[in-house]
Design an enzyme around this catalytic site. Structure first.
Site, PDB file in Angstrom:
ATOM      1  CB  SER A  76       0.228   5.452   3.404  1.00  0.00           C
ATOM      2  OG  SER A  76       1.464   4.814   3.463  1.00  0.00           O
ATOM      3  CG  ASP A 128       7.773   2.542   5.141  1.00  0.00           C
ATOM      4  OD1 ASP A 128       8.216   1.476   4.669  1.00  0.00           O
ATOM      5  OD2 ASP A 128       6.632   2.968   4.880  1.00  0.00           O
TER       6      ASP A 128
HETATM    7  C1  S3P Z   1       2.488   0.919   2.791  1.00  0.00           C
HETATM    8  C2  S3P Z   1       2.699  -0.243   3.490  1.00  0.00           C
HETATM    9  C3  S3P Z   1       4.047  -0.787   3.737  1.00  0.00           C
HETATM   10  C4  S3P Z   1       5.101   0.299   3.599  1.00  0.00           C
HETATM   11  C5  S3P Z   1       4.949   1.074   2.325  1.00  0.00           C
HETATM   12  C6  S3P Z   1       3.590   1.748   2.274  1.00  0.00           C
HETATM   13  C7  S3P Z   1       1.095   1.360   2.586  1.00  0.00           C
HETATM   14  O1  S3P Z   1       4.336  -1.786   2.786  1.00  0.00           O
HETATM   15  O2  S3P Z   1       6.409  -0.269   3.661  1.00  0.00           O
HETATM   16  O3  S3P Z   1       5.964   2.072   2.234  1.00  0.00           O
HETATM   17  O4  S3P Z   1       0.875   2.517   2.176  1.00  0.00           O
HETATM   18  O5  S3P Z   1       0.196   0.560   2.845  1.00  0.00           O
HETATM   19  P1  S3P Z   1       3.770  -3.297   2.868  1.00  0.00           P
HETATM   20  O6  S3P Z   1       2.291  -3.239   2.723  1.00  0.00           O
HETATM   21  O7  S3P Z   1       4.422  -3.995   1.735  1.00  0.00           O
HETATM   22  O8  S3P Z   1       4.185  -3.841   4.189  1.00  0.00           O
END
Ligand code: S3P
Length: 441
Positions: A36, A327
């Site tokens: 992320s 996650d």
């Molecule tokens: C993420 C946010 C989450 C997560 C994804 C990564 C991010 O998704 O499930 O693996 O880096 O901001 P969503 O924003 O769809 O909830």
């Protein structure tokens, strides 16, 4: 010499990982850079006023898709992704010669849409899994800011057109708790006219807010609302990406279910909006210690030490914890099934829109090992009292987090097992099987 207890093989274009019975021991491991944070670092650096250096980014296919897309948009990004990358920020994006391929990465598509909305003509596309994922959640707030962006029946490809006028700042209430969508709005707000206030239904991971603040953006957080003023960003100087907590959680869960293991995970991102799964593990009675905590560029970093073999008990997950462990749910359910405890996850229907329908794929994986697992409309229920048995082969169903959960079950059942279709693990963790071997074999 290491015996060949874990090997990765590739036959007829289908990759697999073979695991044999683990040998619990003490080990220290390092995770790849946080995925992320890596996406965000490259995106923010590409619009910063000067040259940034980013050290230890995640080298998986998802972050590479972000880097390639930014290059196609004109950013200069040089270096070796797993050591140091140098990014020269640009004022204006260049119209890319073809559709930008976001691969399997929802983060690339959604956050990039916010970064470039209104500023350039571009099409964002992805693989078969990404083409099934919902995109109106991000195009709707961008349209409220004046962007011309179209989906294909709510799904990719996304078609964005440059606007003659800058986007307008707006007050936006997001219908879904999504850090990707929140980040897209914050990126768009940096170059909009007037302030933007984005309100999320629940507090999601806040890496974007921390990074933008460290780059000098004017940003105020008040409860679940973030107010941002149009801002120029200072470059990221020597930005060291912390280890990925979500990748680490498979190792943490593996060590918890394997008596005799003693695992230290160094240099992990410990952002409070990411680590709710540790609270759940502790409430279950797992032996977990957090050590050497420090802070860099607004992000908490620390080491985690896990000792396996304690008997676990059922623990509840509160609705507001869900975005902060979203996650980790496949691994949490896997751990509960391996520990033979009752466990229930609710309020997590968004898991149906991830790289796979993770409520369905997690339940199928657990049942393949004989667990009592039920799919609920918005979650998963695990029943206690079954001794798990490994099948000869299981499949990732093309989802990296299902593949890494299968590896936990291989440990828990201490059996020889082959995990098929493991190419997807490289979206987030290219050398997963080597690090897994050093931790548990
Ligand atoms: C993420 C946010 C989450 C997560 C994804 C990564 C991010 O998704 O499930 O693996 O880096 O901001 P969503 O924003 O769809 O909830």
């Amino acid at each position: 010499m290491q015996d060949r207890c874990v090997s990765a093989s590739k036959a007829l274009g289908v990759s697999s990982i073979e695991l044999s019975a683990p040998r619990p021991h003490s080990a220290t491991v390092r995770m790849p850079g946080d995925k992320s944070i890596s996406h965000r670092a490259f995106m923010c650096a590409s619009i910063a006023d000067g040259e940034s250096s980013i050290v230890g980014a995640n080298a998986g296919a998802d972050v590479r898709a972000t880097v390639d897309a930014l290059r196609a948009l004109g950013a200069s990004i040089r270096g070796d992704i797993s050591s140091a990358m140098h990014v020269r920020g640009i004022r204006d994006f260049r119209t890319p010669g073809s559709a930008l391929d976001c691969g399997n990465s929802g983060s690339t598509m959604r956050m990039l849409a916010g970064l470039i909305a209104g500023r350039v003509d571009a099409t964002l596309d992805g693989d078969a899994s990404l083409r099934r994922r919902p995109m109106e959640r991000v195009t709707y707030p961008l349209r409220m800011m004046g962007a011309d962006v179209k989906t294909t029946n709510g799904k990719p490809p996304l078609k964005l057109r440059a606007s003659p006028q800058p986007l307008r700042g707006a007050a936006i209430t997001l219908p879904v708790a999504s850090a990707q969508v929140k980040s897209a709005v914050l990126f768009a707000a940096l170059r909009a006219q007037g302030p933007t206030v984005v309100t999320e239904p629940a507090h999601t991971r806040d890496h974007t807010e921390r990074m933008l603040r460290s780059m000098g953006a004017s940003l105020d957080v008040n409860g679940n609302s973030i107010a941002v003023q149009p801002s120029l960003l200072k470059p990221l100087a020597d930005y060291r990406v912390p280890g990925d907590f979500s990748a680490a959680f498979f190792f943490i869960a593996g060590a918890v279910v394997l008596p005799g293991s003693n695992l230290r995970l160094e240099n992990l991102g410990m952002n409070p909006t990411r680590i709710a799964a540790l609270d759940v593990l502790r409430a279950m009675g797992a032996d977990i210690e957090i050590m050497d905590t420090r802070e860099d560029h607004g992000e908490a970093i620390g080491d985690v030490v896990v000792r396996g073999g304690r008997d676990l008990r059922n623990a509840a997950i509160e609705a507001e914890q869900i975005p902060n462990l979203i996650d980790e749910i496949p691994a949490l359910c896997t751990l509960a099934a391996a520990a033979g405890i009752d466990f229930e996850v609710r309020n997590a229907s968004d898991l149906r829109t991830k790289e796979s329908d993770r409520l369905a794929t997690t339940v199928r994986l657990l049942r393949a090992f004989g667990a009592i697992a039920e799919e609920l409309p918005d979650g998963i229920s695990i029943g206690s009292g079954r001794r798990l048995r490994a099948p000869e082969r299981v499949t990732t169903e093309g989802d990296h987090r299902i593949g890494m959960s299968a590896a936990i079950l291989g440990l828990a059942t201490r059996s020889r097992i082959t995990i098929d279709d493991t190419d997807c693990i490289a979206t987030s963790f290219p050398n997963f099987s080597d690090v897994w071997r050093s931790a548990f074999y």
